[in-house]
Design a protein around this motif. Structure first.
Motif, PDB file in Angstrom:
ATOM      1  N   ASP A 183       0.831  -1.187   0.000  1.00  0.00           N
ATOM      2  CA  ASP A 183       0.000   0.000   0.000  1.00  0.00           C
ATOM      3  C   ASP A 183       0.875   1.250   0.000  1.00  0.00           C
ATOM      4  OD1 ASP A 183      -2.462   1.437   0.185  1.00  0.00           O
ATOM      5  OD2 ASP A 183      -2.216   1.610   2.329  1.00  0.00           O
ATOM      6  N   LYS A 184       2.094   1.116  -0.545  1.00  0.00           N
ATOM      7  CA  LYS A 184       2.974   2.273  -0.556  1.00  0.00           C
ATOM      8  C   LYS A 184       2.463   3.338  -1.514  1.00  0.00           C
ATOM      9  CE  LYS A 184       6.745  -0.259   1.475  1.00  0.00           C
ATOM     10  NZ  LYS A 184       8.109  -0.813   1.397  1.00  0.00           N
ATOM     11  N   GLY A 185       1.831   2.888  -2.596  1.00  0.00           N
ATOM     12  CA  GLY A 185       1.169   3.848  -3.466  1.00  0.00           C
ATOM     13  C   GLY A 185       0.036   4.566  -2.761  1.00  0.00           C
ATOM     14  N   GLY A 186      -0.693   3.850  -1.906  1.00  0.00           N
ATOM     15  CA  GLY A 186      -1.763   4.483  -1.135  1.00  0.00           C
ATOM     16  C   GLY A 186      -1.247   5.537  -0.181  1.00  0.00           C
ATOM     17  N   MET A 187      -0.109   5.257   0.460  1.00  0.00           N
ATOM     18  CA  MET A 187       0.473   6.249   1.370  1.00  0.00           C
ATOM     19  C   MET A 187       0.934   7.488   0.608  1.00  0.00           C
ATOM     20  SD  MET A 187       2.468   4.085   4.314  1.00  0.00           S
ATOM     21  CE  MET A 187       3.675   3.326   3.219  1.00  0.00           C
ATOM     22  N   VAL A 188       1.446   7.307  -0.604  1.00  0.00           N
ATOM     23  CA  VAL A 188       1.855   8.454  -1.421  1.00  0.00           C
ATOM     24  C   VAL A 188       0.644   9.295  -1.802  1.00  0.00           C
ATOM     25  CG1 VAL A 188       2.834   9.106  -3.658  1.00  0.00           C
ATOM     26  CG2 VAL A 188       3.966   7.371  -2.254  1.00  0.00           C
ATOM     27  N   VAL A 189      -0.488   8.650  -2.097  1.00  0.00           N
ATOM     28  CA  VAL A 189      -1.714   9.398  -2.391  1.00  0.00           C
ATOM     29  C   VAL A 189      -2.115  10.256  -1.185  1.00  0.00           C
ATOM     30  CG1 VAL A 189      -4.205   9.167  -2.801  1.00  0.00           C
ATOM     31  CG2 VAL A 189      -2.582   7.828  -4.151  1.00  0.00           C
ATOM     32  N   ILE A 190      -2.018   9.698   0.017  1.00  0.00           N
ATOM     33  CA  ILE A 190      -2.342  10.462   1.225  1.00  0.00           C
ATOM     34  C   ILE A 190      -1.465  11.695   1.308  1.00  0.00           C
ATOM     35  CG2 ILE A 190      -2.212  10.461   3.755  1.00  0.00           C
ATOM     36  CD1 ILE A 190      -3.051   7.520   3.693  1.00  0.00           C
ATOM     37  N   VAL A 191      -0.157  11.521   1.160  1.00  0.00           N
ATOM     38  CA  VAL A 191       0.772  12.645   1.284  1.00  0.00           C
ATOM     39  C   VAL A 191       0.517  13.676   0.193  1.00  0.00           C
ATOM     40  CG1 VAL A 191       3.200  13.317   1.160  1.00  0.00           C
ATOM     41  CG2 VAL A 191       2.541  11.289   2.463  1.00  0.00           C
ATOM     42  N   ALA A 192       0.331  13.243  -1.050  1.00  0.00           N
ATOM     43  CA  ALA A 192       0.091  14.180  -2.148  1.00  0.00           C
ATOM     44  C   ALA A 192      -1.184  14.982  -1.915  1.00  0.00           C
ATOM     45  CB  ALA A 192       0.006  13.421  -3.469  1.00  0.00           C
ATOM     46  N   ALA A 193      -2.229  14.321  -1.426  1.00  0.00           N
ATOM     47  CA  ALA A 193      -3.486  15.020  -1.157  1.00  0.00           C
ATOM     48  C   ALA A 193      -3.325  16.057  -0.050  1.00  0.00           C
ATOM     49  CB  ALA A 193      -4.565  14.005  -0.787  1.00  0.00           C
ATOM     50  N   LEU A 194      -2.641  15.679   1.018  1.00  0.00           N
ATOM     51  CA  LEU A 194      -2.470  16.601   2.146  1.00  0.00           C
ATOM     52  C   LEU A 194      -1.590  17.792   1.775  1.00  0.00           C
ATOM     53  CD1 LEU A 194      -2.040  14.005   5.031  1.00  0.00           C
ATOM     54  CD2 LEU A 194      -4.070  15.380   4.522  1.00  0.00           C
ATOM     55  N   ARG A 195      -0.539  17.557   0.989  1.00  0.00           N
ATOM     56  CA  ARG A 195       0.320  18.676   0.552  1.00  0.00           C
ATOM     57  C   ARG A 195      -0.481  19.663  -0.295  1.00  0.00           C
ATOM     58  NH1 ARG A 195       5.117  14.963  -0.660  1.00  0.00           N
ATOM     59  NH2 ARG A 195       4.325  14.976  -2.797  1.00  0.00           N
ATOM     60  N   ALA A 196      -1.346  19.128  -1.156  1.00  0.00           N
ATOM     61  CA  ALA A 196      -2.161  20.003  -1.990  1.00  0.00           C
ATOM     62  C   ALA A 196      -3.172  20.778  -1.151  1.00  0.00           C
ATOM     63  CB  ALA A 196      -2.874  19.182  -3.056  1.00  0.00           C
ATOM     64  N   MET A 197      -3.748  20.120  -0.145  1.00  0.00           N
ATOM     65  CA  MET A 197      -4.663  20.828   0.748  1.00  0.00           C
ATOM     66  C   MET A 197      -3.956  21.949   1.490  1.00  0.00           C
ATOM     67  SD  MET A 197      -6.841  17.585   2.275  1.00  0.00           S
ATOM     68  CE  MET A 197      -7.792  18.592   3.437  1.00  0.00           C
ATOM     69  N   GLN A 198      -2.726  21.695   1.925  1.00  0.00           N
ATOM     70  CA  GLN A 198      -1.972  22.740   2.603  1.00  0.00           C
ATOM     71  C   GLN A 198      -1.719  23.921   1.665  1.00  0.00           C
ATOM     72  OE1 GLN A 198       2.297  22.294   3.483  1.00  0.00           O
ATOM     73  NE2 GLN A 198       1.789  22.650   5.642  1.00  0.00           N
ATOM     74  N   ALA A 199      -1.344  23.639   0.420  1.00  0.00           N
ATOM     75  CA  ALA A 199      -1.074  24.700  -0.547  1.00  0.00           C
ATOM     76  C   ALA A 199      -2.317  25.522  -0.854  1.00  0.00           C
ATOM     77  CB  ALA A 199      -0.513  24.091  -1.834  1.00  0.00           C
ATOM     78  N   ALA A 200      -3.478  24.851  -0.825  1.00  0.00           N
ATOM     79  CA  ALA A 200      -4.737  25.538  -1.150  1.00  0.00           C
ATOM     80  C   ALA A 200      -5.396  26.177   0.062  1.00  0.00           C
ATOM     81  CB  ALA A 200      -5.700  24.543  -1.797  1.00  0.00           C
ATOM     82  N   GLY A 201      -4.845  25.940   1.263  1.00  0.00           N
ATOM     83  CA  GLY A 201      -5.403  26.530   2.470  1.00  0.00           C
ATOM     84  C   GLY A 201      -6.566  25.771   3.067  1.00  0.00           C
ATOM     85  N   THR A 202      -6.829  24.537   2.605  1.00  0.00           N
ATOM     86  CA  THR A 202      -7.969  23.783   3.131  1.00  0.00           C
ATOM     87  C   THR A 202      -7.574  22.800   4.222  1.00  0.00           C
ATOM     88  OG1 THR A 202      -7.782  22.034   1.456  1.00  0.00           O
ATOM     89  CG2 THR A 202      -9.148  23.950   0.903  1.00  0.00           C
ATOM     90  N   LEU A 203      -6.275  22.652   4.476  1.00  0.00           N
ATOM     91  CA  LEU A 203      -5.841  21.707   5.506  1.00  0.00           C
ATOM     92  C   LEU A 203      -5.960  22.291   6.905  1.00  0.00           C
ATOM     93  CD1 LEU A 203      -4.578  18.967   6.248  1.00  0.00           C
ATOM     94  CD2 LEU A 203      -2.317  20.004   5.890  1.00  0.00           C
ATOM     95  N   LYS A 204      -5.780  23.601   7.035  1.00  0.00           N
ATOM     96  CA  LYS A 204      -5.671  24.207   8.372  1.00  0.00           C
ATOM     97  C   LYS A 204      -6.907  23.976   9.232  1.00  0.00           C
ATOM     98  CE  LYS A 204      -7.208  28.892   7.016  1.00  0.00           C
ATOM     99  NZ  LYS A 204      -7.603  28.512   5.629  1.00  0.00           N
ATOM    100  N   ASP A 205      -8.079  23.884   8.650  1.00  0.00           N
ATOM    101  CA  ASP A 205      -9.308  23.684   9.422  1.00  0.00           C
ATOM    102  C   ASP A 205      -9.726  22.214   9.512  1.00  0.00           C
ATOM    103  OD1 ASP A 205      -9.579  26.399   9.917  1.00  0.00           O
ATOM    104  OD2 ASP A 205     -10.856  26.734   8.160  1.00  0.00           O
ATOM    105  N   ALA A 206      -8.938  21.329   8.921  1.00  0.00           N
ATOM    106  CA  ALA A 206      -9.342  19.925   8.811  1.00  0.00           C
ATOM    107  C   ALA A 206      -8.907  19.121  10.032  1.00  0.00           C
ATOM    108  CB  ALA A 206      -8.742  19.315   7.558  1.00  0.00           C
ATOM    109  N   ASN A 207      -9.855  18.381  10.606  1.00  0.00           N
ATOM    110  CA  ASN A 207      -9.566  17.443  11.696  1.00  0.00           C
ATOM    111  C   ASN A 207      -9.309  16.067  11.093  1.00  0.00           C
ATOM    112  OD1 ASN A 207     -10.121  19.154  14.120  1.00  0.00           O
ATOM    113  ND2 ASN A 207     -12.131  19.302  13.150  1.00  0.00           N
ATOM    114  N   ILE A 208      -8.055  15.651  11.115  1.00  0.00           N
ATOM    115  CA  ILE A 208      -7.658  14.417  10.444  1.00  0.00           C
ATOM    116  C   ILE A 208      -6.804  13.579  11.377  1.00  0.00           C
ATOM    117  CG2 ILE A 208      -6.356  13.420   8.524  1.00  0.00           C
ATOM    118  CD1 ILE A 208      -6.997  15.923   6.901  1.00  0.00           C
ATOM    119  N   GLU A 209      -7.114  12.284  11.446  1.00  0.00           N
ATOM    120  CA  GLU A 209      -6.284  11.327  12.156  1.00  0.00           C
ATOM    121  C   GLU A 209      -5.895  10.231  11.164  1.00  0.00           C
ATOM    122  OE1 GLU A 209      -6.312   8.530  16.206  1.00  0.00           O
ATOM    123  OE2 GLU A 209      -7.856  10.058  15.876  1.00  0.00           O
ATOM    124  N   ILE A 210      -4.609   9.939  11.096  1.00  0.00           N
ATOM    125  CA  ILE A 210      -4.103   8.940  10.163  1.00  0.00           C
ATOM    126  C   ILE A 210      -3.602   7.734  10.944  1.00  0.00           C
ATOM    127  CG2 ILE A 210      -2.417   8.446   8.348  1.00  0.00           C
ATOM    128  CD1 ILE A 210      -2.274  11.468   7.810  1.00  0.00           C
TER     129      ILE A 210
END
Length: 434
Positions: free
Chosen positions: A139-166
């Motif tokens: 599932d290493k590809g799956g973990m990369v998808v998680i990281v890519a999604a979160l980095r994009a959310m941070q860049a777009a400003g949508t991560l700061k309000d998100a409650n996420i547990e991994i």
């Protein structure tokens, strides 16, 4: 020739004027993921080249450290939970605190693979838009998808309000024992979450991307039979009875003819019978001794049971027990289920509602709608441990083929597509109140 990833990004740009619901932040998410595709592939290569077979405890922990290095800069508080008591490496748990009162998301993946250090399949290899390697999809590809999604959310400003547990488990492919302990942290996380998203691989059916709103259980069972050890010339007599092997054959035949129903599978994977039988540790090996001129005194069969709900599992187990109890003359039989096992992720209305929201994302991206996958077409997974407590959606990882075998191959552009879907879905969920 343009890569598939570039063509996907172009399709998003062209689709944006038509699909007006894609917000400026969501367009930024798509653009960021495409721009960082090479970075994502580089991370995938590093993860794959570090062996993390479930029993390679040091290797699993090293992959956990690599994921820590990706998540901490995004504002996650990361904890390594060792699991020596289950004879496994442990789990990586990362928490991002967002705005109070907003929905809490649980993201699930796993650090381990089925490929131990003695496997000849050890190295990441890329050929154009395809990559092969141990765990490149699962599932290493799956973990990369998680990281890519979160980095994009941070860049777009949508991560700061998100409650996420991994939760990235270190033993998904070979769970530690007892499983009640090895999955205790994941189960607790499910109880405090509102949505669970599983990043094991995307499944396609007829070439179409599918959504997974259900996964079946996985349990192991053992039937043990006994007979009277007499001379073979007396078989089937009132004095000698049918013998242990015939009794086992009777039971297995009745399983095959009387148990079948929709969404149920059961398989016999190991059989032994004779004068003496012994099962090895873990129940994956058996030895037997006997002669042709005796009636077998004992026999054993081990198998697999997969159901779509707890109710179905209880009903089928009761039918199995009744068949086992209906002994042939001069025999005895018992049925036992291994402790632990993976529960079912039933196809609830809450799960279907999550797929509807994902299809809203697909619509705004100009992508085809995703139908619900037939649960017979994918196996059990960690998300099933939380599915009874929280609305769940599986299969958000990338698309791969040949999983669990040498030659496991990942379609690299699917990283960007899945990360874009996941990041926009999570950003929208971040705005929903509990």
């Amino acid at each position: 020739m343009k890569s598939l990833a570039a063509l996907f990004a172009l399709s998003l740009v062209l689709a944006a004027p038509v699909h007006a619901e894609l917000s400026p932040a969501e367009k930024r998410i798509a653009a960021t993921i495409d721009a960082e595709q090479d970075r994502s592939i580089a991370l995938l290569e590093r993860l794959v080249n570090q062996n993390s077979g479930s029993l390679n405890l040091e290797g699993v922990e090293k992959v956990g450290a690599m994921m820590r290095a990706e998540l901490e800069p995004l504002g996650f508080a990361v904890t390594w939970k060792p699991m020596p008591e289950t004879k496994r490496a442990g789990h990586l748990i990362a928490v991002h605190k967002g705005r109070a009162g907003r929905k809490r998301r649980l993201l699930i993946g796993h650090l381990d693979t089925v490929f131990e250090p003695d496997s000849p399949f050890q190295t990441f290899t890329r050929k154009g838009d395809l990559a092969t390697g141990p765990g490149v999809g699962d599932d290493k590809g799956g973990m990369v998808v998680i990281v890519a999604a979160l980095r994009a959310m941070q860049a777009a400003g949508t991560l700061k309000d998100a409650n996420i547990e991994i939760h990235l488990t270190g033993d998904e492919e070979d769970a530690g024992d007892p499983i009640s302990q090895s999955r205790a942290d994941l189960i607790s996380a499910g109880k405090r979450s509102d949505v669970a998203l599983d990043f094991e691989g995307l499944v396609r059916d007829g070439g179409a991307d599918m959504g997974s709103v259900a996964r079946r259980s996985s349990e192991s069972w053992t039937v043990t039979t006994t007979g009277k050890a007499n001379h073979s010339s007396g078989i089937f007599s009132a004095e000698s009875g049918d013998g242990a092997i015939n009794e086992l054959a009777r039971i297995l035949h009745r399983f095959r003819t009387e148990l079948p129903e929709p969404n149920l599978t059961f398989s016999v994977g190991l059989v032994a019978g004779g004068q003496e039988v012994s099962l090895g540790d873990g129940g994956i090996r058996a030895s037997a001794s006997g002669k042709t001129n005796i009636i077998a005194a004992t026999a054993v069969a081990r198998g697999d049971l997969r159901t779509l709900s707890a109710e179905q599992a209880a009903r089928v187990k009761a039918r199995m027990a009744a068949i086992v109890a209906d002994h042939a003359p001069g025999t005895g039989a018992s049925l036992a289920f291994d402790p632990g096992g993976y529960p079912a992720m039933a196809p609830t209305e809450g799960n279907r509602a999550l797929l509807t929201k994902l299809n809203g994302v697909n619509s705004d991206l100009g992508l085809a709608q995703m139908a619900a996958l037939d649960p017979l077409k994918r196996g059990a997974g960690d998300i099933s441990f939380v599915a009874a407590d929280v609305d769940s959606l599986a299969g958000l990882g990338p698309y791969s083929t040949g999983d669990h075998a040498p030659g496991e191959t990942l379609e690299l552009p699917s990283i960007a597509r899945q990360a874009t879907r996941a990041a926009i879905l999570m950003s929208r969920l971040a705005m929903e109140r509990r």
